[in-house]
Enzyme design. Sequence first.
Site, mmCIF file in Angstrom:
data_model
loop_
_atom_site.group_PDB
_atom_site.id
_atom_site.type_symbol
_atom_site.label_atom_id
_atom_site.label_comp_id
_atom_site.label_asym_id
_atom_site.label_seq_id
_atom_site.Cartn_x
_atom_site.Cartn_y
_atom_site.Cartn_z
ATOM 1 N N GLY A 61 0.732 -1.272 0.000
ATOM 2 C CA GLY A 61 0.000 0.000 0.000
ATOM 3 C C GLY A 61 0.752 1.308 0.000
ATOM 4 C CB CYS A 109 -0.350 1.864 -4.327
ATOM 5 S SG CYS A 109 -1.173 0.719 -3.254
#
Length: 333
Positions: free
Chosen positions: A178, A183
């Site tokens: 993450g 992202c």
Amino acid sequence: MRLERDVKLTFDDVLIRPKRSTLISRSDVNLEREFGFRHSKQKWKGIPIVAANMDTTGLFSIAKILQRYKMITCMQKFYSTKDFEQAWEDVDPNFAAVTCGTTENSFDLLERKMATNENIKMICIDVANGYREVFLEYVKRVRNNFPEKILIAGNVATREMTEALILAGADIVKVGIGPGSVCTTRKVAGVGYPQLSAIAECADGAHGLNGHVMADGGCSSPGDVAKAFAAGADFVMIGGMLSGHDECAGDLIFEDDNPTPVGMKFYGMASETAMEKHGNLIKNEYRGSEGKTVTVPYRGAVKPTVVDILSGVRSACTYVGASNLKQLSKCTT
Ligand code: 5GP
């Protein structure tokens, strides 16, 4: 639900404290490291900063520049075997990793790509979610088939899965769930782990097993790369920091009649742009995108950016009295 109460940190939460040091200048700092690996028994020597295996950065054109600094490029997995055959004239196999996914097809492709040059040292098995049991099985299979190759596998962000991957055959575990600049996993799925703590915890787990970690994602400045090494990363992978350059792949953005581009497209490998490009945009209820497409400033040649990154990491070393990269994490408060 169980809550973890101890503090978890990311790059922006910390600063490296300066300390008295005997080093005179940045030129006293050696950024090269030599590693031996748990499984492959290979040695590798170079500057352990790695271009991400993204469409836009995991390219032969990037590798040609990075290899001059003994830095690695993990090639994007959509290159064909023929692309690899043609690339070896200019690309040094010591600094180019072949990337693969985990489908049956990927394994065949990996075998064919590896056959294009016996001197390729590294394989990168890259999945968004390295927590599935089948991933461990895949890592074992690649390890069995390529006992002498340095195997990078990920991504995960916690100690127990880092250890499991090393025991399954990975030499280097890729750490980061993450944190990437394009992202959206943390927004879409609510899943992630603060990257600096992830690096420190996974490195601790890996080093106990004679394994290594590659911090992947979230570095937006040379200082972040320095912090990743300081946290215990053996290798640091960067995507966004290398984007927007002449050597990247990505549509250029022009303004009015100005012939000089002002920006360049950069996209996540799980974005709609990537899915469309690779023909796997499946609009069903199970699969959504977990990446975004952004325009980054156009920055010309990649070489000055590489020099800036190396200079930043060298500077961090001088501030804490580390004469080489290996000492950086030991010297850091
Ligand atoms: P950056 O250096 O740009 O912050 O992070 C690069 C890393 O982001 C890549 O190496 C990869 O691990 C991750 N990444 C790339 N594309 C995507 C995406 O579309 N979704 C997610 N979740 N991560 C991505």
